[in-house]
Design an enzyme around this catalytic site. Structure first.
Site, PDB file in Angstrom:
ATOM      1  N   HIS A  20       0.842  -1.202   0.000  1.00  0.00           N
ATOM      2  CA  HIS A  20       0.000   0.000   0.000  1.00  0.00           C
ATOM      3  C   HIS A  20       0.883   1.261   0.000  1.00  0.00           C
ATOM      4  O   HIS A  20       0.615   2.217  -0.720  1.00  0.00           O
ATOM      5  CB  HIS A  20      -0.900   0.037   1.242  1.00  0.00           C
ATOM      6  N   LYS A  44     -15.535  -8.168   4.185  1.00  0.00           N
ATOM      7  CA  LYS A  44     -14.381  -8.670   4.939  1.00  0.00           C
ATOM      8  C   LYS A  44     -14.616  -8.514   6.433  1.00  0.00           C
ATOM      9  O   LYS A  44     -15.318  -7.603   6.871  1.00  0.00           O
ATOM     10  CB  LYS A  44     -13.114  -7.882   4.560  1.00  0.00           C
ATOM     11  N   ARG A  93      -1.987  -5.795  -8.493  1.00  0.00           N
ATOM     12  CA  ARG A  93      -0.794  -6.612  -8.262  1.00  0.00           C
ATOM     13  C   ARG A  93      -0.620  -7.664  -9.345  1.00  0.00           C
ATOM     14  O   ARG A  93       0.471  -7.945  -9.797  1.00  0.00           O
ATOM     15  CB  ARG A  93      -0.899  -7.324  -6.903  1.00  0.00           C
ATOM     16  N   SER A 131      -3.005  -7.755   2.771  1.00  0.00           N
ATOM     17  CA  SER A 131      -3.304  -7.605   4.202  1.00  0.00           C
ATOM     18  C   SER A 131      -3.744  -8.932   4.795  1.00  0.00           C
ATOM     19  O   SER A 131      -3.378  -9.273   5.930  1.00  0.00           O
ATOM     20  CB  SER A 131      -4.417  -6.569   4.397  1.00  0.00           C
TER      21      SER A 131
HETATM   22  O1  PNS Z   1      -8.901  -2.565   0.328  1.00  0.00           O
HETATM   23  P1  PNS Z   1     -10.182  -3.140  -0.209  1.00  0.00           P
HETATM   24  O2  PNS Z   1     -10.917  -3.879   0.917  1.00  0.00           O
HETATM   25  O3  PNS Z   1     -10.002  -3.990  -1.433  1.00  0.00           O
HETATM   26  O4  PNS Z   1     -11.073  -1.883  -0.659  1.00  0.00           O
HETATM   27  C1  PNS Z   1     -12.360  -2.030  -1.181  1.00  0.00           C
HETATM   28  C2  PNS Z   1     -13.143  -0.711  -0.990  1.00  0.00           C
HETATM   29  C3  PNS Z   1     -13.186  -0.339   0.473  1.00  0.00           C
HETATM   30  C4  PNS Z   1     -12.448   0.379  -1.780  1.00  0.00           C
HETATM   31  C5  PNS Z   1     -14.572  -0.931  -1.550  1.00  0.00           C
HETATM   32  O5  PNS Z   1     -15.160  -2.017  -0.907  1.00  0.00           O
HETATM   33  C6  PNS Z   1     -15.443   0.318  -1.367  1.00  0.00           C
HETATM   34  O6  PNS Z   1     -15.326   1.256  -2.122  1.00  0.00           O
HETATM   35  N1  PNS Z   1     -16.292   0.323  -0.315  1.00  0.00           N
HETATM   36  C7  PNS Z   1     -17.174   1.420  -0.017  1.00  0.00           C
HETATM   37  C8  PNS Z   1     -18.625   1.057  -0.352  1.00  0.00           C
HETATM   38  C9  PNS Z   1     -18.861   1.140  -1.840  1.00  0.00           C
HETATM   39  O7  PNS Z   1     -18.756   2.193  -2.443  1.00  0.00           O
HETATM   40  N2  PNS Z   1     -19.169  -0.026  -2.444  1.00  0.00           N
HETATM   41  C10 PNS Z   1     -19.377  -0.142  -3.864  1.00  0.00           C
HETATM   42  C11 PNS Z   1     -18.046  -0.286  -4.576  1.00  0.00           C
HETATM   43  S1  PNS Z   1     -18.305  -0.419  -6.314  1.00  0.00           S
END
Ligand code: PNS
Length: 162
Positions: A20, A44, A93, A131
């Site tokens: 990150h 998660k 990645r 993570s």
């Molecule tokens: O680090 P991650 O867990 O892969 O990040 C995913 C994240 C947090 C960016 C994604 O789940 C998100 O944007 N969550 C907020 C809710 C939302 O907007 N959901 C629709 C995404 S298309």
């Protein structure tokens, strides 16, 4: 040309890894300002609560001047409207990340046409790093010191009484 471009790097960062940090460092060299936006990922189970993740990230990026750390709840698309920034940074990645990232990028753009997602690749030494793998290694007593920023390692030790 807009010189006030702000890029948003959203994620759950549970915990932040050196992968990150690599993406944040690259983004900070391209964009005048980068906001690391931490939130819950409802798919998660998080080990660290939101405040802990924000604190770890703040400590980890304190040496990069044009990076700020924020948190949000709800939709990323709504957060972007609130802060009036529509450039989203995500790390890619490997090919295995692509499907999920592609889906998310296009869903965000469906929610708001202004949203553009920009993918950055980390240094190849971090392409295997995640993570969830850090949490598994830590839980099973493996050495992960060199894979996370120092403040993250310290907090892991406190949390797990190591
Ligand atoms: O680090 P991650 O867990 O892969 O990040 C995913 C994240 C947090 C960016 C994604 O789940 C998100 O944007 N969550 C907020 C809710 C939302 O907007 N959901 C629709 C995404 S298309």
């Amino acid at each position: 040309m807009n010189n006030n471009i702000v890029a948003v790097y959203p994620g759950s960062f549970d915990p932040p890894t050196k992968g990150h940090l690599d993406i944040i460092s690259r983004a900070s060299k391209i964009f005048p300002k980068v906001i690391v936006a931490i939130t819950e990922n409802y798919n998660k189970h998080h080990m660290f609560n939101l405040q802990e993740r924000v604190d770890m990230m703040k400590e980890s990026v304190s040496n990069i001047k044009n990076v700020e750390v924020d948190s949000f709840s709800g939709l990323l698309a709504d957060y972007l409207v609130k802060i009036e920034s529509f450039f989203v940074i995500r790390g890619l990645r490997a090919l295995s990340d692509f499907e999920y990232e592609f889906q998310m990028a296009l869903m965000n753009r469906t929610l708001n046409q202004k949203i553009e997602t920009i993918f950055l690749m980390p240094d190849q030494i971090y392409t295997f790093l995640s993570s969830s793998m850090i949490k598994e290694i830590a839980g099973l007593g493996g050495d992960f010191k060199n894979l996370v920023p120092e403040p993250v390692y310290k907090r892991f030790k406190i949390k797990n009484n190591l």
